[in-house]
Design a protein around this motif. Structure first.
Motif, PDB file in Angstrom:
ATOM      1  N   LYS A 208       0.838  -1.186   0.000  1.00 60.10           N
ATOM      2  CA  LYS A 208       0.000   0.000   0.000  1.00 60.10           C
ATOM      3  C   LYS A 208       0.881   1.245   0.000  1.00 60.10           C
ATOM      4  CE  LYS A 208      -4.023  -1.747   2.463  1.00 60.10           C
ATOM      5  NZ  LYS A 208      -4.784  -1.627   3.708  1.00 60.10           N
ATOM      6  N   THR A 209       1.833   1.264   0.913  1.00 54.05           N
ATOM      7  CA  THR A 209       2.708   2.424   1.042  1.00 54.05           C
ATOM      8  C   THR A 209       4.153   2.039   0.769  1.00 54.05           C
ATOM      9  OG1 THR A 209       2.995   2.031   3.397  1.00 54.05           O
ATOM     10  CG2 THR A 209       1.265   3.579   2.749  1.00 54.05           C
ATOM     11  N   LYS A 210       4.906   2.988   0.336  1.00 56.71           N
ATOM     12  CA  LYS A 210       6.320   2.757   0.075  1.00 56.71           C
ATOM     13  C   LYS A 210       7.082   2.770   1.401  1.00 56.71           C
ATOM     14  CE  LYS A 210       9.533   4.057  -3.478  1.00 56.71           C
ATOM     15  NZ  LYS A 210       9.284   3.646  -4.825  1.00 56.71           N
ATOM     16  N   ALA A 211       8.005   1.845   1.563  1.00 53.71           N
ATOM     17  CA  ALA A 211       8.782   1.768   2.794  1.00 53.71           C
ATOM     18  C   ALA A 211       9.662   3.003   2.936  1.00 53.71           C
ATOM     19  CB  ALA A 211       9.645   0.516   2.788  1.00 53.71           C
ATOM     20  N   LYS A 212       9.789   3.484   4.171  1.00 56.42           N
ATOM     21  CA  LYS A 212      10.602   4.667   4.425  1.00 56.42           C
ATOM     22  C   LYS A 212      12.077   4.318   4.345  1.00 56.42           C
ATOM     23  CE  LYS A 212       7.412   7.151   7.385  1.00 56.42           C
ATOM     24  NZ  LYS A 212       6.756   6.781   8.635  1.00 56.42           N
ATOM     25  N   LYS A 213      12.851   5.217   3.744  1.00 50.19           N
ATOM     26  CA  LYS A 213      14.305   5.041   3.690  1.00 50.19           C
ATOM     27  C   LYS A 213      14.885   5.545   5.007  1.00 50.19           C
ATOM     28  CE  LYS A 213      15.820   4.190  -0.702  1.00 50.19           C
ATOM     29  NZ  LYS A 213      16.323   2.869  -0.918  1.00 50.19           N
ATOM     30  N   ILE A 214      15.731   4.726   5.616  1.00 48.59           N
ATOM     31  CA  ILE A 214      16.397   5.140   6.841  1.00 48.59           C
ATOM     32  C   ILE A 214      17.804   5.579   6.465  1.00 48.59           C
ATOM     33  CG2 ILE A 214      17.189   4.405   9.114  1.00 48.59           C
ATOM     34  CD1 ILE A 214      14.943   2.254   8.996  1.00 48.59           C
ATOM     35  N   ALA A 215      18.081   6.834   6.678  1.00 45.86           N
ATOM     36  CA  ALA A 215      19.398   7.377   6.339  1.00 45.86           C
ATOM     37  C   ALA A 215      20.432   6.896   7.349  1.00 45.86           C
ATOM     38  CB  ALA A 215      19.341   8.895   6.343  1.00 45.86           C
ATOM     39  N   PRO A 216      21.619   6.497   6.875  1.00 46.90           N
ATOM     40  CA  PRO A 216      22.657   6.062   7.817  1.00 46.90           C
ATOM     41  C   PRO A 216      23.166   7.233   8.656  1.00 46.90           C
ATOM     42  CG  PRO A 216      23.542   6.152   5.600  1.00 46.90           C
ATOM     43  CD  PRO A 216      22.075   6.417   5.498  1.00 46.90           C
ATOM     44  N   ALA A 217      23.590   6.946   9.868  1.00 43.71           N
ATOM     45  CA  ALA A 217      24.119   7.987  10.748  1.00 43.71           C
ATOM     46  C   ALA A 217      25.471   8.462  10.218  1.00 43.71           C
ATOM     47  CB  ALA A 217      24.280   7.428  12.153  1.00 43.71           C
ATOM     48  N   PRO A 218      25.759   9.753  10.336  1.00 44.20           N
ATOM     49  CA  PRO A 218      27.057  10.249   9.861  1.00 44.20           C
ATOM     50  C   PRO A 218      28.206   9.664  10.691  1.00 44.20           C
ATOM     51  CG  PRO A 218      25.817  11.997  10.945  1.00 44.20           C
ATOM     52  CD  PRO A 218      24.907  10.813  10.853  1.00 44.20           C
ATOM     53  N   ASP A 219      29.375   9.530  10.047  1.00 49.74           N
ATOM     54  CA  ASP A 219      30.516   8.950  10.769  1.00 49.74           C
ATOM     55  C   ASP A 219      31.101   9.978  11.728  1.00 49.74           C
ATOM     56  OD1 ASP A 219      33.585   9.563   9.200  1.00 49.74           O
ATOM     57  OD2 ASP A 219      31.708  10.479   8.555  1.00 49.74           O
ATOM     58  N   SER A 220      31.973   9.513  12.633  1.00 51.02           N
ATOM     59  CA  SER A 220      32.495  10.379  13.688  1.00 51.02           C
ATOM     60  C   SER A 220      33.595  11.323  13.202  1.00 51.02           C
ATOM     61  CB  SER A 220      33.035   9.527  14.839  1.00 51.02           C
ATOM     62  OG  SER A 220      34.015   8.631  14.352  1.00 51.02           O
TER      63      SER A 220
END
Length: 155
Positions: free
Chosen positions: A3-15
């Protein structure tokens, strides 16, 4: 179908560089969940790039990644019993994915002692417009250009 498109989870920025693209690159570089090792390989490669070019390794890496990023690719489509290679534009997210995968693949295939050394050499080569990953992009573009006549069969 969903029904809905899955949300993209953005990776956390590196340190170190505070960039999510670095994390994305490291995630592709990682084997068997060993993220720390992958980060160490990446940072070591950045140091090696800095030493060999006497410039900022991170900037060279970004330049190399943009040099390897494809604009078009060919997709196979079967029409009337014949398979045609149809040139199509690459989606922005896929562009990054392809460039990262090509760079890592061709650095693994290189000769060298450590993965960091191989990756550093591939990054320097790609920044200059050489190396396996850059050649792959050129071949992809050449193939799309050769099959331009079939572009009206859009996928």
């Amino acid at each position: 179908m969903r029904k809905t498109k899955a949300k993209k989870i953005a990776p956390a920025p590196d340190s170190k560089y505070n960039d999510a693209l670095v994390t994305r690159f490291v995630n592709n570089l990682m084997w068997e969940g060993k993220k720390n090792t992958a980060f160490n390989i990446f940072y070591d490669a950045m140091d090696r790039v800095s030493k060999t070019t006497n410039e900022n390794g991170y900037e060279i890496w970004k330049k190399a990644l943009s040099n390897v990023t494809p604009a078009v690719e060919v997709r196979s489509r079967r029409i009337g019993g014949a398979t045609f290679q149809i040139p199509t534009e690459v989606r922005p997210d896929r562009k990054i994915s392809l460039s990262i995968k090509w760079m890592i693949r061709f650095s693994r295939e290189r000769n060298g002692r450590s993965m960091a050394e191989k990756l550093a050499n591939e990054i320097v080569a790609a920044a200059k417009g050489e190396g396996g990953a850059f050649k792959k992009k050129e071949d992809t573009h050449r193939m799309a250009e050769a099959n331009k006549a079939f572009s009206h069969f859009k996928v």
